[in-house]
Write a protein that holds these residues in place. Structure first.
Motif, PDB file in Angstrom:
ATOM      1  N   ARG A 151      -3.317  -3.245  -2.808  1.00 39.78           N
ATOM      2  CA  ARG A 151      -3.164  -1.803  -2.587  1.00 39.78           C
ATOM      3  C   ARG A 151      -1.806  -1.626  -1.915  1.00 39.78           C
ATOM      4  O   ARG A 151      -1.586  -2.077  -0.787  1.00 39.78           O
ATOM      5  CB  ARG A 151      -4.281  -1.255  -1.711  1.00 39.78           C
ATOM      6  CG  ARG A 151      -4.235   0.258  -1.565  1.00 39.78           C
ATOM      7  CD  ARG A 151      -5.312   0.780  -0.613  1.00 39.78           C
ATOM      8  NE  ARG A 151      -6.625   0.253  -0.936  1.00 39.78           N
ATOM      9  CZ  ARG A 151      -7.545   0.879  -1.676  1.00 39.78           C
ATOM     10  NH1 ARG A 151      -7.276   2.072  -2.184  1.00 39.78           N
ATOM     11  NH2 ARG A 151      -8.717   0.324  -1.893  1.00 39.78           N
ATOM     12  N   ILE A 152      -0.878  -0.979  -2.586  1.00 40.41           N
ATOM     13  CA  ILE A 152       0.497  -0.878  -2.117  1.00 40.41           C
ATOM     14  C   ILE A 152       0.592  -0.187  -0.756  1.00 40.41           C
ATOM     15  O   ILE A 152       1.298  -0.646   0.135  1.00 40.41           O
ATOM     16  CB  ILE A 152       1.375  -0.152  -3.162  1.00 40.41           C
ATOM     17  CG1 ILE A 152       1.460  -1.016  -4.426  1.00 40.41           C
ATOM     18  CG2 ILE A 152       2.751   0.153  -2.611  1.00 40.41           C
ATOM     19  CD1 ILE A 152       2.136  -0.350  -5.595  1.00 40.41           C
ATOM     20  N   ARG A 153      -0.150   0.900  -0.569  1.00 40.27           N
ATOM     21  CA  ARG A 153      -0.055   1.680   0.668  1.00 40.27           C
ATOM     22  C   ARG A 153      -0.438   0.868   1.915  1.00 40.27           C
ATOM     23  O   ARG A 153       0.247   0.912   2.929  1.00 40.27           O
ATOM     24  CB  ARG A 153      -0.931   2.926   0.567  1.00 40.27           C
ATOM     25  CG  ARG A 153      -0.906   3.813   1.808  1.00 40.27           C
ATOM     26  CD  ARG A 153      -1.732   5.070   1.632  1.00 40.27           C
ATOM     27  NE  ARG A 153      -3.099   4.827   1.200  1.00 40.27           N
ATOM     28  CZ  ARG A 153      -4.123   4.570   2.014  1.00 40.27           C
ATOM     29  NH1 ARG A 153      -3.948   4.504   3.310  1.00 40.27           N
ATOM     30  NH2 ARG A 153      -5.330   4.368   1.529  1.00 40.27           N
ATOM     31  N   THR A 154      -1.531   0.108   1.831  1.00 40.02           N
ATOM     32  CA  THR A 154      -2.059  -0.580   3.010  1.00 40.02           C
ATOM     33  C   THR A 154      -1.815  -2.079   3.015  1.00 40.02           C
ATOM     34  O   THR A 154      -1.969  -2.721   4.045  1.00 40.02           O
ATOM     35  CB  THR A 154      -3.580  -0.368   3.119  1.00 40.02           C
ATOM     36  OG1 THR A 154      -4.198  -0.952   1.969  1.00 40.02           O
ATOM     37  CG2 THR A 154      -3.915   1.107   3.216  1.00 40.02           C
ATOM     38  N   GLY A 155      -1.491  -2.649   1.860  1.00 34.98           N
ATOM     39  CA  GLY A 155      -1.300  -4.106   1.775  1.00 34.98           C
ATOM     40  C   GLY A 155      -2.608  -4.858   1.599  1.00 34.98           C
ATOM     41  O   GLY A 155      -2.596  -6.085   1.588  1.00 34.98           O
ATOM     42  N   GLU A 156      -3.736  -4.151   1.469  1.00 33.25           N
ATOM     43  CA  GLU A 156      -5.008  -4.827   1.270  1.00 33.25           C
ATOM     44  C   GLU A 156      -4.936  -5.650  -0.011  1.00 33.25           C
ATOM     45  O   GLU A 156      -4.286  -5.250  -0.971  1.00 33.25           O
ATOM     46  CB  GLU A 156      -6.149  -3.816   1.136  1.00 33.25           C
ATOM     47  CG  GLU A 156      -6.465  -3.059   2.393  1.00 33.25           C
ATOM     48  CD  GLU A 156      -7.447  -1.939   2.113  1.00 33.25           C
ATOM     49  OE1 GLU A 156      -8.645  -2.141   2.402  1.00 33.25           O
ATOM     50  OE2 GLU A 156      -7.000  -0.891   1.605  1.00 33.25           O
ATOM     51  N   ARG A 157      -5.670  -6.776  -0.014  1.00 26.51           N
ATOM     52  CA  ARG A 157      -5.654  -7.652  -1.173  1.00 26.51           C
ATOM     53  C   ARG A 157      -7.069  -7.974  -1.612  1.00 26.51           C
ATOM     54  O   ARG A 157      -8.012  -7.845  -0.850  1.00 26.51           O
ATOM     55  CB  ARG A 157      -4.929  -8.950  -0.837  1.00 26.51           C
ATOM     56  CG  ARG A 157      -3.465  -8.724  -0.448  1.00 26.51           C
ATOM     57  CD  ARG A 157      -2.782 -10.059  -0.275  1.00 26.51           C
ATOM     58  NE  ARG A 157      -2.434 -10.626  -1.564  1.00 26.51           N
ATOM     59  CZ  ARG A 157      -1.233 -10.501  -2.133  1.00 26.51           C
ATOM     60  NH1 ARG A 157      -0.286  -9.844  -1.520  1.00 26.51           N
ATOM     61  NH2 ARG A 157      -0.985 -11.058  -3.300  1.00 26.51           N
ATOM     62  N   GLY A 158      -7.190  -8.397  -2.865  1.00 25.09           N
ATOM     63  CA  GLY A 158      -8.479  -8.808  -3.403  1.00 25.09           C
ATOM     64  C   GLY A 158      -9.399  -7.616  -3.655  1.00 25.09           C
ATOM     65  O   GLY A 158      -8.960  -6.516  -3.931  1.00 25.09           O
ATOM     66  N   GLU A 159     -10.720  -7.867  -3.518  1.00 22.65           N
ATOM     67  CA  GLU A 159     -11.706  -6.830  -3.804  1.00 22.65           C
ATOM     68  C   GLU A 159     -11.560  -5.601  -2.907  1.00 22.65           C
ATOM     69  O   GLU A 159     -11.871  -4.496  -3.308  1.00 22.65           O
ATOM     70  CB  GLU A 159     -13.129  -7.381  -3.720  1.00 22.65           C
ATOM     71  CG  GLU A 159     -13.469  -8.283  -4.871  1.00 22.65           C
ATOM     72  CD  GLU A 159     -14.933  -8.694  -4.889  1.00 22.65           C
ATOM     73  OE1 GLU A 159     -15.739  -8.107  -4.134  1.00 22.65           O
ATOM     74  OE2 GLU A 159     -15.266  -9.594  -5.675  1.00 22.65           O
ATOM     75  N   SER A 160     -11.090  -5.791  -1.695  1.00 19.02           N
ATOM     76  CA  SER A 160     -10.910  -4.641  -0.798  1.00 19.02           C
ATOM     77  C   SER A 160      -9.821  -3.693  -1.281  1.00 19.02           C
ATOM     78  O   SER A 160      -9.763  -2.534  -0.896  1.00 19.02           O
ATOM     79  CB  SER A 160     -10.637  -5.095   0.640  1.00 19.02           C
ATOM     80  OG  SER A 160      -9.431  -5.832   0.704  1.00 19.02           O
TER      81      SER A 160
END
Length: 112
Positions: free
Chosen positions: A101-110
């Motif tokens: 997720r570009i905005r938050t940097g979350e990776r994988g299923e999250s």
């Protein structure tokens, strides 16, 4: 994670979208495309002349889902897009190595 690509008839889009939403699929990408398969196009009449069109309008839906949701998502698309006619479409399922997720940097299923 799985990446699901579905090729469907355009008039079935709302049914497919609603079925995926009911499963909790957070989002999808839709692209207008044209193509042919076993159906091999259609014959049309324009100003009295008949001509063959080998490319038919379709929609390409792309969605990333967690592994646990993949089989149910595929079944939902099958049920919603099925019209019992040639040219109803195809579904392709790919392994998805990562998502960000570009905005938050979350990776994988999250990130889905």
């Amino acid at each position: 994670m799985k990446f699901i690509t579905a090729i469907i008839k355009p008039f079935k889009f709302t049914d497919v979208k609603d079925a995926l939403n009911a499963l909790g699929v957070p989002g999808l990408t839709v692209t207008e495309i044209s193509g042919c398969g076993r159906q091999r196009g259609q014959t049309e009449v324009y100003r009295g002349a008949e001509y063959a069109s080998s490319m038919l309008p379709k929609l390409k839906l792309e969605v990333a889902v967690p592994d646990a949701l993949a089989a149910r998502a595929v079944e939902a698309v099958c049920q919603a897009a099925n019209n019992q006619e040639i040219g109803d479409g195809k579904i392709f399922v790919f392994e998805l190595a990562d998502a960000v997720r570009i905005r938050t940097g979350e990776r994988g299923e999250s990130a889905l």
